[in-house]
Write an enzyme that holds these catalytic residues in place. Structure first.
Site, PDB file in Angstrom:
ATOM      1  N   SER A 147       2.942  -2.719   1.165  1.00  0.00           N
ATOM      2  CA  SER A 147       3.869  -3.482   0.344  1.00  0.00           C
ATOM      3  C   SER A 147       5.284  -3.343   0.869  1.00  0.00           C
ATOM      4  CB  SER A 147       3.813  -2.965  -1.104  1.00  0.00           C
ATOM      5  OG  SER A 147       4.908  -3.422  -1.864  1.00  0.00           O
ATOM      6  N   TYR A 160       5.257   4.268  -6.356  1.00  0.00           N
ATOM      7  CA  TYR A 160       4.482   3.278  -5.603  1.00  0.00           C
ATOM      8  C   TYR A 160       5.026   3.131  -4.182  1.00  0.00           C
ATOM      9  CZ  TYR A 160       2.564  -1.364  -4.446  1.00  0.00           C
ATOM     10  OH  TYR A 160       1.926  -2.417  -3.838  1.00  0.00           O
ATOM     11  N   LYS A 164       3.004   3.826  -0.632  1.00  0.00           N
ATOM     12  CA  LYS A 164       2.805   2.812   0.396  1.00  0.00           C
ATOM     13  C   LYS A 164       3.513   3.182   1.706  1.00  0.00           C
ATOM     14  CE  LYS A 164       0.171  -0.196  -1.730  1.00  0.00           C
ATOM     15  NZ  LYS A 164      -1.242  -0.406  -1.295  1.00  0.00           N
TER      16      LYS A 164
END
Length: 267
Positions: A147, A160, A164
């Site tokens: 991402s 998050y 990633k």
């Protein structure tokens, strides 16, 4: 014909998180290119729809209900592909994701979950799949779905984004160790028109802001990501490993910001 290099006839692909959104789009795209696909996700009804879509288009697919956080489920997903079809050629690590949460409200438990879901699980899936690929097909390709949160400062995505970012580095490191038999690459994904972006796309003001801040002027689609995954999974990218492909509409800054409260003295 150069287009033949993008074909996947005779190859078997496992796609995690394949019940909806990007994972579903990738599974359908790989099947359209000729692959037999084994799809894993937690919801059987979603998987059945994907398998039905593949079969209606003349392809071949099977579903394995899978919670990738569970070791037994991960093993069953890989074993099912090998036992049913005799080989494994492609793994797409799509399952992952944790929602937005401000840094100061992110607990240790939540941070640990983000790391496990977004990098540890893809690593463990890659270990299982790489050995199966070498044993049954002589080699293969692993595609990790990352991402823009991994390399762009975005509020409310500290857990998050860290997960990633770790996935990106894992992709590079693993590629060096598994070459030349296994290629490992990643796709760094921007804002895609899936359930996760629904709150933005269904609000006229937020959608206008998102589109104005995206050079290509629109959200991405699962098909956009499927095309990139096909390239990295197929012989067309035979000399590509350890690389991260940005598919993000040209964004170099967040298309939308999630507001967070400013840190202030506790008393």
């Amino acid at each position: 014909m150069i287009l033949d290099e993008f074909r996947l006839e005779g190859r078997v692909a496992v796609v995690t998180g394949a019940g909806k959104g990007i994972g579903r789009g990738i599974a359908l795209g790989l099947a359209e290119a000729g692959a037999t696909v084994v799809v894993g996700a937690r919801t059987k009804a979603d998987l059945d729809e994907v398998v039905g879509g593949v079969e209606e288009a003349g392809g071949r697919a099977s579903a394995v209900v899978t919670d990738v956080l569970v070791d037994e489920d991960r093993r069953r997903l890989v074993d099912s592909a090998v036992e049913r079809y005799g080989r494994l050629d492609v793994l797409v690590n799509n399952a992952g994701g944790t929602g937005p949460r401000s840094a100061m409200t992110t607990s240790e438990r939540y941070f640990d979950l983000a790391m496990k879901f977004n990098v540890t699980v893809p690593f463990l899936m890659s270990q299982l799949a790489a050995q199966a690929m070498v044993d049954t097909a002589g080699g293969g390709s692993i595609v990790n779905i990352s991402s823009r949160c991994s390399d762009m400062v975005m509020s409310s995505f500290v857990a998050y984004g860290a997960g990633k970012a770790a996935l990106n580095q894992m992709t590079r490191n693993l590629a060096g160790e598994l070459a030349p038999l296994i290629r490992v690459n990643g796709i760094i994904v921007g804002g895609i028109a899936t359930q996760g972006l629904e709150v933005v796309l269904t609000n006229d003001e937020l959608r206008a802001q998102f589109e104005a801040n995206t050079p290509m002027g629109r959200p991405g689609t699962p098909r956009d990501i499927a095309c990139a995954a096909l390239y990295l999974a197929s012989p067309a990218s035979a000399w590509v490993t350890g690389k991260l492909l940005h598919v993000d509409g040209g964004c170099e800054q967040p298309a939308i910001d999630v507001p967070v409260p400013r840190l202030s003295p506790s008393r």
